[in-house]
Design a protein around this motif. Structure first.
Motif, PDB file in Angstrom:
ATOM      1  N   ALA A   1      31.322  -1.673  14.943  1.00 47.19           N
ATOM      2  CA  ALA A   1      30.021  -1.015  15.144  1.00 47.19           C
ATOM      3  C   ALA A   1      29.287  -0.758  13.839  1.00 47.19           C
ATOM      4  O   ALA A   1      28.774   0.332  13.601  1.00 47.19           O
ATOM      5  CB  ALA A   1      30.205   0.299  15.924  1.00 47.19           C
ATOM      6  N   GLY A   2      29.208  -1.766  12.990  1.00 41.72           N
ATOM      7  CA  GLY A   2      28.474  -1.610  11.743  1.00 41.72           C
ATOM      8  C   GLY A   2      26.966  -1.575  11.969  1.00 41.72           C
ATOM      9  O   GLY A   2      26.435  -2.211  12.883  1.00 41.72           O
ATOM     10  N   TYR A   3      26.277  -0.813  11.136  1.00 42.21           N
ATOM     11  CA  TYR A   3      24.817  -0.709  11.232  1.00 42.21           C
ATOM     12  C   TYR A   3      24.246  -0.530   9.829  1.00 42.21           C
ATOM     13  O   TYR A   3      24.739   0.288   9.047  1.00 42.21           O
ATOM     14  CB  TYR A   3      24.408   0.473  12.113  1.00 42.21           C
ATOM     15  N   ASN A   4      23.199  -1.298   9.506  1.00 45.21           N
ATOM     16  CA  ASN A   4      22.548  -1.202   8.200  1.00 45.21           C
ATOM     17  C   ASN A   4      21.106  -0.749   8.345  1.00 45.21           C
ATOM     18  O   ASN A   4      20.372  -1.267   9.192  1.00 45.21           O
ATOM     19  CB  ASN A   4      22.571  -2.561   7.478  1.00 45.21           C
ATOM     20  N   THR A   5      20.683   0.201   7.527  1.00 44.12           N
ATOM     21  CA  THR A   5      19.271   0.588   7.471  1.00 44.12           C
ATOM     22  C   THR A   5      18.558  -0.345   6.494  1.00 44.12           C
ATOM     23  O   THR A   5      19.191  -1.085   5.744  1.00 44.12           O
ATOM     24  CB  THR A   5      19.124   2.043   6.995  1.00 44.12           C
ATOM     25  N   ILE A   6      17.238  -0.295   6.487  1.00 43.62           N
ATOM     26  CA  ILE A   6      16.461  -1.127   5.564  1.00 43.62           C
ATOM     27  C   ILE A   6      16.506  -0.522   4.172  1.00 43.62           C
ATOM     28  O   ILE A   6      16.253   0.669   3.990  1.00 43.62           O
ATOM     29  CB  ILE A   6      15.002  -1.237   6.030  1.00 43.62           C
ATOM     30  N   SER A   7      16.827  -1.352   3.182  1.00 41.65           N
ATOM     31  CA  SER A   7      16.777  -0.922   1.786  1.00 41.65           C
ATOM     32  C   SER A   7      15.354  -1.145   1.301  1.00 41.65           C
ATOM     33  O   SER A   7      14.957  -2.270   0.991  1.00 41.65           O
ATOM     34  CB  SER A   7      17.782  -1.715   0.941  1.00 41.65           C
ATOM     35  N   MET A   8      14.574  -0.081   1.275  1.00 43.22           N
ATOM     36  CA  MET A   8      13.150  -0.203   0.996  1.00 43.22           C
ATOM     37  C   MET A   8      12.880  -0.294  -0.500  1.00 43.22           C
ATOM     38  O   MET A   8      13.434   0.451  -1.299  1.00 43.22           O
ATOM     39  CB  MET A   8      12.401   0.998   1.575  1.00 43.22           C
ATOM     40  N   GLY A   9      12.027  -1.239  -0.878  1.00 45.83           N
ATOM     41  CA  GLY A   9      11.650  -1.401  -2.274  1.00 45.83           C
ATOM     42  C   GLY A   9      10.480  -2.336  -2.411  1.00 45.83           C
ATOM     43  O   GLY A   9       9.862  -2.748  -1.419  1.00 45.83           O
ATOM     44  N   THR A  10      10.148  -2.696  -3.640  1.00 50.91           N
ATOM     45  CA  THR A  10       8.955  -3.495  -3.911  1.00 50.91           C
ATOM     46  C   THR A  10       9.052  -4.903  -3.331  1.00 50.91           C
ATOM     47  O   THR A  10       8.047  -5.593  -3.214  1.00 50.91           O
ATOM     48  CB  THR A  10       8.726  -3.597  -5.419  1.00 50.91           C
ATOM     49  N   GLY A  11      10.247  -5.353  -2.971  1.00 52.59           N
ATOM     50  CA  GLY A  11      10.398  -6.685  -2.411  1.00 52.59           C
ATOM     51  C   GLY A  11       9.989  -6.788  -0.949  1.00 52.59           C
ATOM     52  O   GLY A  11       9.892  -7.894  -0.408  1.00 52.59           O
ATOM     53  N   ARG A  12       9.721  -5.655  -0.300  1.00 56.73           N
ATOM     54  CA  ARG A  12       9.344  -5.669   1.112  1.00 56.73           C
ATOM     55  C   ARG A  12       7.836  -5.478   1.256  1.00 56.73           C
ATOM     56  O   ARG A  12       7.235  -4.671   0.556  1.00 56.73           O
ATOM     57  CB  ARG A  12      10.092  -4.574   1.879  1.00 56.73           C
ATOM     58  N   ARG A  13       7.225  -6.212   2.195  1.00 53.99           N
ATOM     59  CA  ARG A  13       5.782  -6.169   2.365  1.00 53.99           C
ATOM     60  C   ARG A  13       5.288  -4.796   2.797  1.00 53.99           C
ATOM     61  O   ARG A  13       4.183  -4.376   2.434  1.00 53.99           O
ATOM     62  CB  ARG A  13       5.347  -7.220   3.395  1.00 53.99           C
ATOM     63  N   GLU A  14       6.087  -4.087   3.598  1.00 54.39           N
ATOM     64  CA  GLU A  14       5.640  -2.785   4.096  1.00 54.39           C
ATOM     65  C   GLU A  14       5.797  -1.668   3.072  1.00 54.39           C
ATOM     66  O   GLU A  14       5.435  -0.526   3.324  1.00 54.39           O
ATOM     67  CB  GLU A  14       6.386  -2.416   5.377  1.00 54.39           C
ATOM     68  N   PHE A  15       6.335  -1.991   1.892  1.00 57.89           N
ATOM     69  CA  PHE A  15       6.533  -0.966   0.862  1.00 57.89           C
ATOM     70  C   PHE A  15       5.183  -0.510   0.318  1.00 57.89           C
ATOM     71  O   PHE A  15       4.334  -1.322  -0.057  1.00 57.89           O
ATOM     72  CB  PHE A  15       7.389  -1.519  -0.279  1.00 57.89           C
ATOM     73  N   ASN A  16       4.988   0.795   0.280  1.00 56.18           N
ATOM     74  CA  ASN A  16       3.762   1.374  -0.261  1.00 56.18           C
ATOM     75  C   ASN A  16       4.140   2.577  -1.115  1.00 56.18           C
ATOM     76  O   ASN A  16       4.557   3.603  -0.594  1.00 56.18           O
ATOM     77  CB  ASN A  16       2.820   1.809   0.865  1.00 56.18           C
ATOM     78  N   PRO A  17       4.027   2.461  -2.451  1.00 56.33           N
ATOM     79  CA  PRO A  17       4.457   3.562  -3.324  1.00 56.33           C
ATOM     80  C   PRO A  17       3.657   4.844  -3.136  1.00 56.33           C
ATOM     81  O   PRO A  17       4.075   5.905  -3.599  1.00 56.33           O
ATOM     82  CB  PRO A  17       4.253   2.971  -4.734  1.00 56.33           C
ATOM     83  N   LYS A  18       2.498   4.750  -2.462  1.00 56.61           N
ATOM     84  CA  LYS A  18       1.683   5.940  -2.242  1.00 56.61           C
ATOM     85  C   LYS A  18       2.138   6.739  -1.023  1.00 56.61           C
ATOM     86  O   LYS A  18       1.683   7.861  -0.819  1.00 56.61           O
ATOM     87  CB  LYS A  18       0.212   5.540  -2.075  1.00 56.61           C
ATOM     88  N   LYS A  19       2.998   6.139  -0.208  1.00 59.39           N
ATOM     89  CA  LYS A  19       3.494   6.818   0.980  1.00 59.39           C
ATOM     90  C   LYS A  19       4.883   7.386   0.708  1.00 59.39           C
ATOM     91  O   LYS A  19       5.722   6.729   0.104  1.00 59.39           O
ATOM     92  CB  LYS A  19       3.555   5.860   2.166  1.00 59.39           C
ATOM     93  N   GLU A  20       5.110   8.598   1.161  1.00 64.28           N
ATOM     94  CA  GLU A  20       6.405   9.249   0.955  1.00 64.28           C
ATOM     95  C   GLU A  20       7.475   8.549   1.785  1.00 64.28           C
ATOM     96  O   GLU A  20       7.269   8.225   2.956  1.00 64.28           O
ATOM     97  CB  GLU A  20       6.324  10.721   1.348  1.00 64.28           C
ATOM     98  N   ARG A  21       8.616   8.299   1.159  1.00 65.04           N
ATOM     99  CA  ARG A  21       9.705   7.630   1.837  1.00 65.04           C
ATOM    100  C   ARG A  21      10.572   8.651   2.594  1.00 65.04           C
ATOM    101  O   ARG A  21      10.615   9.825   2.221  1.00 65.04           O
ATOM    102  CB  ARG A  21      10.581   6.871   0.836  1.00 65.04           C
ATOM    103  N   PRO A  22      11.282   8.211   3.640  1.00 69.23           N
ATOM    104  CA  PRO A  22      12.164   9.125   4.378  1.00 69.23           C
ATOM    105  C   PRO A  22      13.277   9.679   3.489  1.00 69.23           C
ATOM    106  O   PRO A  22      13.644   9.067   2.481  1.00 69.23           O
ATOM    107  CB  PRO A  22      12.723   8.230   5.492  1.00 69.23           C
TER     108      PRO A  22
END
Length: 211
Positions: free
Chosen positions: A11-32
């Protein structure tokens, strides 16, 4: 030693590793924060095993959340994932970059000991809460912090009484401050000419004159 019984990791599960390489990344928005990723990963695993009622114990692997996130005692957060995990044994383990693997090993030991049949092991990190230069000092805790490194990767304050004074990290304002002889603090502003050269490899000692 040969394990006394077979152990299965499922039952492995991975969350998204968010960073500049992802299109939805926006440094102006607060991350979870930590809570978001703990719940997402936990629920993702629980849905694959029939729910939290099948879990006997929980382990959270994390490095330096008490400094990056001002939050320690992460084992107690398992009840936030699912109400059925409340009052069940849970703990947090730390082993620098091996923290997630250490959570797995801890769960395996519980299963081998007979104290648990099913263990929920989680590895979670949120380390984008401070600027990189401050984060480097925090990550340096993975080694022997008192053995100060000289170079461009990270640096530590000079405690010399004859120097310009120790520089402290004001984590709230994210700005360096210098302690004055009277004990008061003021923002430390460096002129543009004082910044280190781009090629720090040729002049690794440049920062020393400012510490």
């Amino acid at each position: 030693m040969k394990p006394s019984k077979k152990i299965f990791m499922i039952a492995g599960y991975n969350t998204i590793s968010m960073g500049t390489g992802r299109r939805e990344f926006n440094p102006k928005k607060e991350r979870p924060g930590l809570e978001h990723y703990l719940k997402e990963a936990g629920l993702g695993a629980l849905q694959q095993i029939g729910g939290a009622g099948n879990v006997d114990e929980g382990v959270v692997g994390n490095f330096m959340a008490s400094r990056f996130n001002k939050q320690a005692h992460l084992g107690a957060f398992l009840g936030m994932i699912d109400p059925q995990l409340r009052l069940k044994p849970s703990t947090r383990v730390e082993g620098a970059c091996a923290s997630g693997g250490l959570a797995l090993v801890t769960g395996i030991k519980s299963a081998l000991s007979g104290s648990a049949e099913v263990v929920l092991a989680l590895g979670v990190e949120v380390q984008n809460t401070v600027k990189a230069i401050y984060g480097a000092d925090i990550l340096a805790g993975a080694g022997w912090f008192q053995r100060r490194k000289e170079g461009h990767a990270y640096f530590f304050p000079d405690s010399s009484a004859t120097g310009p004074g120790p520089i402290l990290r004001n984590m709230a304002g994210r700005n360096p401050v210098r302690l004055l002889p009277a004990g008061t603090a003021m923002p430390l502003k460096m002129p543009a000419s004082a910044l280190p050269p781009r090629n720090m490899k040729t002049k690794p000692q440049t920062w020393k004159r400012w510490l």
